[in-house]
Write a protein that holds these residues in place. Structure first.
Motif, PDB file in Angstrom:
ATOM      1  N   VAL A  43       0.825  -1.204   0.000  1.00  0.00           N
ATOM      2  CA  VAL A  43       0.000   0.000   0.000  1.00  0.00           C
ATOM      3  C   VAL A  43       0.862   1.258   0.000  1.00  0.00           C
ATOM      4  CG1 VAL A  43      -1.697   1.310   1.346  1.00  0.00           C
ATOM      5  CG2 VAL A  43      -1.944  -1.169   1.094  1.00  0.00           C
ATOM      6  N   THR A  44       1.958   1.237   0.742  1.00  0.00           N
ATOM      7  CA  THR A  44       2.846   2.407   0.807  1.00  0.00           C
ATOM      8  C   THR A  44       3.481   2.695  -0.549  1.00  0.00           C
ATOM      9  OG1 THR A  44       3.303   2.010   3.152  1.00  0.00           O
ATOM     10  CG2 THR A  44       4.874   3.398   1.952  1.00  0.00           C
ATOM     11  N   ILE A  45       3.964   1.652  -1.218  1.00  0.00           N
ATOM     12  CA  ILE A  45       4.583   1.829  -2.537  1.00  0.00           C
ATOM     13  C   ILE A  45       3.560   2.361  -3.539  1.00  0.00           C
ATOM     14  CG2 ILE A  45       5.590   0.586  -4.496  1.00  0.00           C
ATOM     15  CD1 ILE A  45       6.958  -1.239  -2.354  1.00  0.00           C
ATOM     16  N   ALA A  46       2.374   1.758  -3.562  1.00  0.00           N
ATOM     17  CA  ALA A  46       1.320   2.246  -4.467  1.00  0.00           C
ATOM     18  C   ALA A  46       0.983   3.704  -4.155  1.00  0.00           C
ATOM     19  CB  ALA A  46       0.079   1.368  -4.357  1.00  0.00           C
ATOM     20  N   GLY A  47       0.910   4.036  -2.882  1.00  0.00           N
ATOM     21  CA  GLY A  47       0.630   5.411  -2.480  1.00  0.00           C
ATOM     22  C   GLY A  47       1.717   6.380  -2.902  1.00  0.00           C
ATOM     23  N   ASN A  48       2.970   5.950  -2.798  1.00  0.00           N
ATOM     24  CA  ASN A  48       4.085   6.799  -3.223  1.00  0.00           C
ATOM     25  C   ASN A  48       4.009   7.111  -4.712  1.00  0.00           C
ATOM     26  OD1 ASN A  48       5.149   6.764  -0.622  1.00  0.00           O
ATOM     27  ND2 ASN A  48       6.661   5.178  -1.079  1.00  0.00           N
ATOM     28  N   VAL A  49       3.731   6.083  -5.505  1.00  0.00           N
ATOM     29  CA  VAL A  49       3.637   6.268  -6.962  1.00  0.00           C
ATOM     30  C   VAL A  49       2.438   7.148  -7.300  1.00  0.00           C
ATOM     31  CG1 VAL A  49       3.305   5.079  -9.170  1.00  0.00           C
ATOM     32  CG2 VAL A  49       4.842   4.104  -7.442  1.00  0.00           C
ATOM     33  N   LEU A 157      10.846  -4.268 -22.789  1.00  0.00           N
ATOM     34  CA  LEU A 157      11.101  -4.266 -21.355  1.00  0.00           C
ATOM     35  C   LEU A 157      12.320  -3.420 -21.023  1.00  0.00           C
ATOM     36  CD1 LEU A 157      10.866  -5.324 -18.418  1.00  0.00           C
ATOM     37  CD2 LEU A 157      12.170  -7.347 -19.185  1.00  0.00           C
ATOM     38  N   TYR A 158      12.166  -2.538 -20.027  1.00  0.00           N
ATOM     39  CA  TYR A 158      13.261  -1.740 -19.481  1.00  0.00           C
ATOM     40  C   TYR A 158      13.349  -2.078 -17.994  1.00  0.00           C
ATOM     41  CZ  TYR A 158      12.590   0.900 -23.787  1.00  0.00           C
ATOM     42  OH  TYR A 158      12.454   1.263 -25.107  1.00  0.00           O
ATOM     43  N   THR A 159      14.492  -2.610 -17.565  1.00  0.00           N
ATOM     44  CA  THR A 159      14.645  -2.993 -16.163  1.00  0.00           C
ATOM     45  C   THR A 159      15.421  -1.920 -15.409  1.00  0.00           C
ATOM     46  OG1 THR A 159      16.652  -4.256 -16.666  1.00  0.00           O
ATOM     47  CG2 THR A 159      14.563  -5.463 -16.682  1.00  0.00           C
ATOM     48  N   HIS A 160      15.078  -1.780 -14.141  1.00  0.00           N
ATOM     49  CA  HIS A 160      15.701  -0.779 -13.285  1.00  0.00           C
ATOM     50  C   HIS A 160      16.015  -1.418 -11.943  1.00  0.00           C
ATOM     51  CE1 HIS A 160      13.192   1.334 -16.213  1.00  0.00           C
ATOM     52  NE2 HIS A 160      14.041   2.328 -16.124  1.00  0.00           N
ATOM     53  N   ALA A 161      17.280  -1.339 -11.543  1.00  0.00           N
ATOM     54  CA  ALA A 161      17.675  -1.833 -10.223  1.00  0.00           C
ATOM     55  C   ALA A 161      17.662  -0.656  -9.255  1.00  0.00           C
ATOM     56  CB  ALA A 161      19.067  -2.460 -10.287  1.00  0.00           C
ATOM     57  N   PRO A 162      17.388  -0.922  -7.989  1.00  0.00           N
ATOM     58  CA  PRO A 162      17.353   0.197  -7.043  1.00  0.00           C
ATOM     59  C   PRO A 162      18.739   0.840  -6.937  1.00  0.00           C
ATOM     60  CG  PRO A 162      17.228  -1.924  -5.891  1.00  0.00           C
ATOM     61  CD  PRO A 162      17.154  -2.212  -7.351  1.00  0.00           C
ATOM     62  N   PRO A 163      18.843   2.159  -6.845  1.00  0.00           N
ATOM     63  CA  PRO A 163      17.756   3.139  -6.768  1.00  0.00           C
ATOM     64  C   PRO A 163      17.557   3.878  -8.093  1.00  0.00           C
ATOM     65  CG  PRO A 163      19.763   4.139  -5.954  1.00  0.00           C
ATOM     66  CD  PRO A 163      20.138   2.760  -6.470  1.00  0.00           C
ATOM     67  N   ASP A 164      17.659   3.176  -9.219  1.00  0.00           N
ATOM     68  CA  ASP A 164      17.517   3.823 -10.524  1.00  0.00           C
ATOM     69  C   ASP A 164      16.179   4.549 -10.669  1.00  0.00           C
ATOM     70  OD1 ASP A 164      19.901   2.639 -11.116  1.00  0.00           O
ATOM     71  OD2 ASP A 164      19.102   1.230 -12.604  1.00  0.00           O
ATOM     72  N   ALA A 165      16.215   5.673 -11.369  1.00  0.00           N
ATOM     73  CA  ALA A 165      14.991   6.395 -11.709  1.00  0.00           C
ATOM     74  C   ALA A 165      14.329   5.718 -12.907  1.00  0.00           C
ATOM     75  CB  ALA A 165      15.310   7.844 -12.037  1.00  0.00           C
ATOM     76  N   VAL A 166      13.022   5.911 -13.035  1.00  0.00           N
ATOM     77  CA  VAL A 166      12.248   5.316 -14.116  1.00  0.00           C
ATOM     78  C   VAL A 166      11.655   6.447 -14.955  1.00  0.00           C
ATOM     79  CG1 VAL A 166      10.320   3.800 -14.700  1.00  0.00           C
ATOM     80  CG2 VAL A 166      11.662   3.370 -12.630  1.00  0.00           C
ATOM     81  N   ASP A 167      11.917   6.405 -16.244  1.00  0.00           N
ATOM     82  CA  ASP A 167      11.416   7.422 -17.163  1.00  0.00           C
ATOM     83  C   ASP A 167      10.055   6.995 -17.697  1.00  0.00           C
ATOM     84  OD1 ASP A 167      11.197   9.551 -18.937  1.00  0.00           O
ATOM     85  OD2 ASP A 167      12.377   8.553 -20.490  1.00  0.00           O
ATOM     86  N   LEU A 168       9.003   7.613 -17.192  1.00  0.00           N
ATOM     87  CA  LEU A 168       7.642   7.308 -17.638  1.00  0.00           C
ATOM     88  C   LEU A 168       7.276   8.276 -18.753  1.00  0.00           C
ATOM     89  CD1 LEU A 168       5.957   6.755 -14.155  1.00  0.00           C
ATOM     90  CD2 LEU A 168       6.773   5.007 -15.759  1.00  0.00           C
ATOM     91  N   SER A 170       4.933   8.057 -20.949  1.00  0.00           N
ATOM     92  CA  SER A 170       3.489   8.212 -21.156  1.00  0.00           C
ATOM     93  C   SER A 170       2.936   9.433 -20.439  1.00  0.00           C
ATOM     94  CB  SER A 170       2.749   6.956 -20.680  1.00  0.00           C
ATOM     95  OG  SER A 170       3.002   6.732 -19.293  1.00  0.00           O
ATOM     96  N   VAL A 171       3.602   9.833 -19.355  1.00  0.00           N
ATOM     97  CA  VAL A 171       3.133  10.979 -18.564  1.00  0.00           C
ATOM     98  C   VAL A 171       4.224  12.033 -18.384  1.00  0.00           C
ATOM     99  CG1 VAL A 171       1.313   9.730 -17.339  1.00  0.00           C
ATOM    100  CG2 VAL A 171       3.647   9.710 -16.428  1.00  0.00           C
ATOM    101  N   SER A 172       5.345  11.862 -19.099  1.00  0.00           N
ATOM    102  CA  SER A 172       6.476  12.813 -19.043  1.00  0.00           C
ATOM    103  C   SER A 172       6.957  13.045 -17.617  1.00  0.00           C
ATOM    104  CB  SER A 172       6.092  14.153 -19.688  1.00  0.00           C
ATOM    105  OG  SER A 172       5.697  13.959 -21.019  1.00  0.00           O
ATOM    106  N   LEU A 173       7.209  11.944 -16.898  1.00  0.00           N
ATOM    107  CA  LEU A 173       7.676  12.029 -15.518  1.00  0.00           C
ATOM    108  C   LEU A 173       8.849  11.083 -15.308  1.00  0.00           C
ATOM    109  CD1 LEU A 173       7.366  12.857 -12.490  1.00  0.00           C
ATOM    110  CD2 LEU A 173       5.795  10.915 -12.265  1.00  0.00           C
ATOM    111  N   THR A 174       9.899  11.590 -14.687  1.00  0.00           N
ATOM    112  CA  THR A 174      10.983  10.736 -14.211  1.00  0.00           C
ATOM    113  C   THR A 174      10.707  10.430 -12.752  1.00  0.00           C
ATOM    114  OG1 THR A 174      12.567  11.671 -15.763  1.00  0.00           O
ATOM    115  CG2 THR A 174      13.470  10.534 -13.843  1.00  0.00           C
ATOM    116  N   LEU A 175      10.434   9.176 -12.468  1.00  0.00           N
ATOM    117  CA  LEU A 175      10.076   8.737 -11.128  1.00  0.00           C
ATOM    118  C   LEU A 175      11.336   8.236 -10.427  1.00  0.00           C
ATOM    119  CD1 LEU A 175       7.573   8.302  -9.297  1.00  0.00           C
ATOM    120  CD2 LEU A 175       7.372   6.020 -10.303  1.00  0.00           C
ATOM    121  N   GLU A 176      11.745   8.932  -9.394  1.00  0.00           N
ATOM    122  CA  GLU A 176      12.961   8.570  -8.666  1.00  0.00           C
ATOM    123  C   GLU A 176      12.759   7.268  -7.897  1.00  0.00           C
ATOM    124  OE1 GLU A 176      15.756  10.090  -9.145  1.00  0.00           O
ATOM    125  OE2 GLU A 176      14.838  11.659 -10.359  1.00  0.00           O
ATOM    126  N   GLY A 177      13.767   6.395  -7.977  1.00  0.00           N
ATOM    127  CA  GLY A 177      13.675   5.115  -7.278  1.00  0.00           C
ATOM    128  C   GLY A 177      13.465   5.271  -5.786  1.00  0.00           C
TER     129      GLY A 177
END
Length: 196
Positions: A43-49, A157-168, A170-177
């Motif tokens: 729930v915390t992870i979903a809430g953070n995103v 598929l684009y894989t990201h290991a912690p704490p890599d940022a994720v480039d979304l 579709s919504v023009s957002l870089t989501l920090e790991g």
């Protein structure tokens, strides 16, 4: 997913029936599946995103939804409850019970649902013409997998290991790991029965 209920119904009957139920259910080709609660970390992870997306998209045409909004996948005759989704579709603004045209869907994996999220559910999601990206987050390992539809309609598929940022894109957002896992450090996941 939990075991299917005995009832077999069509999509319209499911929508009417579920509004009277105390708990949430997913619907796949006439079968109804009860959903259970999720872990604190889930729930915390979903809430953070959700929070990062909501803040980023505030004031624009896109809307962000968390676990209680249904997603209808008509091509799969299904209704799901994604952990997080974003829709920029004007028609979705008028749909109160469910959305149909997300650009981004996010699922936080759990031991009981991982195979379904990666397999049959992702196959259903791919039937959505609007969907551009599908993000899977593993609370146990901290790994993040992003599937993005390319111009040839292939999913890459684009894989990201912690704490890599994720480039979304579709919504023009870089989501920090670090923001994904804030207050929910990766580690062994303790299963909650029938976790969603």
């Amino acid at each position: 997913m939990a075991n299917p209920q005995s009832a077999h119904m069509d999509a319209e009957a499911f929508l009417a029936w579920e509004t009277e139920q105390p708990e949430k259910h997913q619907f796949v080709a006439g079968e109804v599946f009860a959903m259970g609660g999720a872990s604190d970390r889930h729930v915390t992870i979903a809430g953070n995103v959700f929070s990062a997306l909501r803040e980023h998209l505030r004031g624009g045409p896109c809307r962000t939804f968390i676990a209680d909004m249904k997603l209808r996948v008509e091509g799969a005759d299904a209704f799901f409850y994604p952990d997080v989704m974003v829709t920029c579709d004007s028609a979705d603004r008028g749909r109160e019970q469910y959305k149909e045209a997300p650009v981004l869907v996010v699922e936080v994996l759990s031991p009981s649902t991982e195979a379904f999220d990666r397999g049959a559910k992702f196959a259903a999601y791919r039937a959505l013409d609007s969907l551009q990206e599908y993000l899977l987050i593993d609370p146990a390992s901290g790994a993040v997998e992003l599937y993005r539809r390319d111009p040839e309609n292939h999913w890459v598929l684009y894989t990201h290991a912690p704490p890599d940022a994720v480039d979304l894109r579709s919504v023009s957002l870089t989501l920090e790991g670090a923001s994904i896992f804030e207050d929910a450090a990766p580690g062994p996941e303790h299963e909650t029965p029938a976790e969603a």
